[in-house]
Scaffold this active site. Sequence first.
Site, PDB file in Angstrom:
ATOM      1  N   HIS A 120      -0.732  -0.549  -9.941  1.00  0.00           N
ATOM      2  CA  HIS A 120      -1.381  -1.437  -8.966  1.00  0.00           C
ATOM      3  C   HIS A 120      -1.798  -2.775  -9.612  1.00  0.00           C
ATOM      4  O   HIS A 120      -2.967  -3.154  -9.575  1.00  0.00           O
ATOM      5  CB  HIS A 120      -2.603  -0.741  -8.337  1.00  0.00           C
ATOM      6  CG  HIS A 120      -3.004  -1.326  -7.016  1.00  0.00           C
ATOM      7  ND1 HIS A 120      -3.413  -0.558  -5.952  1.00  0.00           N
ATOM      8  CD2 HIS A 120      -3.069  -2.604  -6.584  1.00  0.00           C
ATOM      9  CE1 HIS A 120      -3.716  -1.340  -4.927  1.00  0.00           C
ATOM     10  NE2 HIS A 120      -3.507  -2.594  -5.292  1.00  0.00           N
ATOM     11  N   ARG A 171       0.849  -1.190   0.000  1.00  0.00           N
ATOM     12  CA  ARG A 171       0.000   0.000   0.000  1.00  0.00           C
ATOM     13  C   ARG A 171       0.890   1.247   0.000  1.00  0.00           C
ATOM     14  O   ARG A 171       1.894   1.313   0.711  1.00  0.00           O
ATOM     15  CB  ARG A 171      -0.905   0.036   1.248  1.00  0.00           C
ATOM     16  CG  ARG A 171      -2.075  -0.937   1.197  1.00  0.00           C
ATOM     17  CD  ARG A 171      -3.094  -0.597   0.104  1.00  0.00           C
ATOM     18  NE  ARG A 171      -4.236  -1.501   0.070  1.00  0.00           N
ATOM     19  CZ  ARG A 171      -4.349  -2.574  -0.712  1.00  0.00           C
ATOM     20  NH1 ARG A 171      -3.384  -2.901  -1.554  1.00  0.00           N
ATOM     21  NH2 ARG A 171      -5.451  -3.313  -0.678  1.00  0.00           N
TER      22      ARG A 171
HETATM   23  P1  NAP Z   1      -1.234 -11.055   5.762  1.00  0.00           P
HETATM   24  O1  NAP Z   1      -1.272 -12.527   5.451  1.00  0.00           O
HETATM   25  O2  NAP Z   1      -2.214 -10.513   6.744  1.00  0.00           O
HETATM   26  O3  NAP Z   1       0.262 -10.730   6.275  1.00  0.00           O
HETATM   27  C1  NAP Z   1       0.594  -9.477   6.798  1.00  0.00           C
HETATM   28  C2  NAP Z   1       2.016  -9.545   7.338  1.00  0.00           C
HETATM   29  O4  NAP Z   1       2.392  -8.237   7.782  1.00  0.00           O
HETATM   30  C3  NAP Z   1       2.151 -10.485   8.546  1.00  0.00           C
HETATM   31  O5  NAP Z   1       3.357 -11.186   8.500  1.00  0.00           O
HETATM   32  C4  NAP Z   1       2.131  -9.501   9.725  1.00  0.00           C
HETATM   33  O6  NAP Z   1       2.837  -9.956  10.875  1.00  0.00           O
HETATM   34  C5  NAP Z   1       2.847  -8.321   9.126  1.00  0.00           C
HETATM   35  N1  NAP Z   1       2.528  -7.107   9.857  1.00  0.00           N
HETATM   36  C6  NAP Z   1       1.333  -6.495  10.016  1.00  0.00           C
HETATM   37  N2  NAP Z   1       1.434  -5.405  10.801  1.00  0.00           N
HETATM   38  C7  NAP Z   1       2.736  -5.331  11.161  1.00  0.00           C
HETATM   39  C8  NAP Z   1       3.470  -4.444  11.976  1.00  0.00           C
HETATM   40  N3  NAP Z   1       2.888  -3.400  12.607  1.00  0.00           N
HETATM   41  N4  NAP Z   1       4.783  -4.653  12.125  1.00  0.00           N
HETATM   42  C9  NAP Z   1       5.391  -5.708  11.520  1.00  0.00           C
HETATM   43  N5  NAP Z   1       4.751  -6.594  10.721  1.00  0.00           N
HETATM   44  C10 NAP Z   1       3.437  -6.396  10.545  1.00  0.00           C
HETATM   45  O7  NAP Z   1      -1.386 -10.181   4.444  1.00  0.00           O
HETATM   46  P2  NAP Z   1      -1.078 -10.622   2.931  1.00  0.00           P
HETATM   47  O8  NAP Z   1      -2.182 -11.468   2.395  1.00  0.00           O
HETATM   48  O9  NAP Z   1       0.313 -11.153   2.870  1.00  0.00           O
HETATM   49  O10 NAP Z   1      -1.183  -9.210   2.189  1.00  0.00           O
HETATM   50  C11 NAP Z   1      -0.325  -8.130   2.511  1.00  0.00           C
HETATM   51  C12 NAP Z   1      -0.824  -6.854   1.850  1.00  0.00           C
HETATM   52  O11 NAP Z   1      -0.592  -6.883   0.443  1.00  0.00           O
HETATM   53  C13 NAP Z   1      -2.337  -6.616   1.937  1.00  0.00           C
HETATM   54  O12 NAP Z   1      -2.690  -6.076   3.187  1.00  0.00           O
HETATM   55  C14 NAP Z   1      -2.577  -5.640   0.803  1.00  0.00           C
HETATM   56  O13 NAP Z   1      -2.494  -4.319   1.289  1.00  0.00           O
HETATM   57  C15 NAP Z   1      -1.411  -5.897  -0.152  1.00  0.00           C
HETATM   58  N6  NAP Z   1      -1.854  -6.364  -1.485  1.00  0.00           N
HETATM   59  C16 NAP Z   1      -1.483  -5.656  -2.581  1.00  0.00           C
HETATM   60  C17 NAP Z   1      -1.864  -6.086  -3.846  1.00  0.00           C
HETATM   61  C18 NAP Z   1      -1.420  -5.358  -5.103  1.00  0.00           C
HETATM   62  O14 NAP Z   1      -1.842  -5.691  -6.205  1.00  0.00           O
HETATM   63  N7  NAP Z   1      -0.529  -4.384  -5.009  1.00  0.00           N
HETATM   64  C19 NAP Z   1      -2.636  -7.253  -3.984  1.00  0.00           C
HETATM   65  C20 NAP Z   1      -2.997  -7.949  -2.833  1.00  0.00           C
HETATM   66  C21 NAP Z   1      -2.606  -7.499  -1.585  1.00  0.00           C
HETATM   67  P3  NAP Z   1       2.361 -11.270  11.688  1.00  0.00           P
HETATM   68  O15 NAP Z   1       2.722 -12.446  10.778  1.00  0.00           O
HETATM   69  O16 NAP Z   1       3.172 -11.251  12.919  1.00  0.00           O
HETATM   70  O17 NAP Z   1       0.888 -11.144  11.895  1.00  0.00           O
END
Ligand code: NAP
Length: 309
Positions: free
Chosen positions: A272, A224
């Site tokens: 994006h 993001r």
């Molecule tokens: P996820 O499975 O919820 O994983 C989030 C990771 O971030 C986890 O490892 C979490 O730690 C860590 N995290 C969250 N808050 C944190 C903090 N304050 N400090 C340190 N680490 C933190 O999410 P995901 O499915 O991998 O997706 C990640 C993001 O990708 C989404 O939220 C979305 O914004 C983005 N995205 C972008 C696109 C695009 O096309 N550009 C597409 C899809 C998604 P823990 O493991 O300890 O909980």
Amino acid sequence: MRILLYRGDGVVEPWVREFEGVMPQVEAVTWKEGQVLPPCDYAVLWNPALGLLEQLAQVKAIFLMGAGVDALLKFGEALPDVPLIRLGDAGMGVQMAEYVTHAVLRYFRRFDEYEQQARHGAWNPLPQIPKEEFAVGVMGLGKLGQPVVEAMRHFGFPVRGWSRTPKDIPGVETYAGMEGLDPFLRGTRVLVSMLPLTPDTANLLDRHNLGKLQPGAYLINVSRGAIIAEPDLMTLIRSGHIAGATLDVFRHEPLPAPHPFWNEPRISITPHISALTMRHDAVRQIADKIAALESGQPVDDLVDRSLGY
Ligand code: NAP
């Protein structure tokens, strides 16, 4: 069973057809501003309108057509008090791994510099960067961060990871929490943001934190835009501390025409697209989760509103 399907961009018909194919027993309904919604069991949404959310207090759960939940959580108290369930990978992990691999290899093999040289007709082989000097640091080790880590390990890069809670990943130097951030950043040459946008991660990558990266660092942001303080990134690129950035997401999208990023040759921009929602995979996953909920089983990817992801 009746399921509401809604997308803020209006492109909902392909989703209706996909649901009818995967869950033929279900009545899929759509909604337009001003309409009264018939009672629904579940809602499947992307970028909903407030007028719709106000009618969803009775659904058993709200599913999202994507992985990021920041655009929904911004509604705060207006959100109905029902479980929120996001997509977990659903075909996006491999796309993230492809995108990040392309960007990392482009910098590591100096293709960005060869592109510039070719424009000026220069035939000039450059020294190869030692791989041990090219540590890739992945922030966020969740559903989409993990395939990226695996791809980087496959190419033999030193890989570091940072998350909120501690992780043990073979072959990866892991760090957790704010106390782990400083050592994580100081050893990183290529920083990859896979973090959700939450109150804790907004503006996390500012001048102070980006300045801790190794000199000549690279930044890849596929999560993001608001995680990065954009003017600070510009300053660090102009100073040379950051040698290049590949950005797929921005604070304001589409990236506005006068934004300085457009004219900075060391910044590569994509609109994006790093991981697109695969409609078929997404609908199958949602159908499986509905079946689990209906039989009283737990489901993965429940959003924790207090954490913001
Ligand atoms: P996820 O499975 O919820 O994983 C989030 C990771 O971030 C986890 O490892 C979490 O730690 C860590 N995290 C969250 N808050 C944190 C903090 N304050 N400090 C340190 N680490 C933190 O999410 P995901 O499915 O991998 O997706 C990640 C993001 O990708 C989404 O939220 C979305 O914004 C983005 N995205 C972008 C696109 C695009 O096309 N550009 C597409 C899809 C998604 P823990 O493991 O300890 O909980």
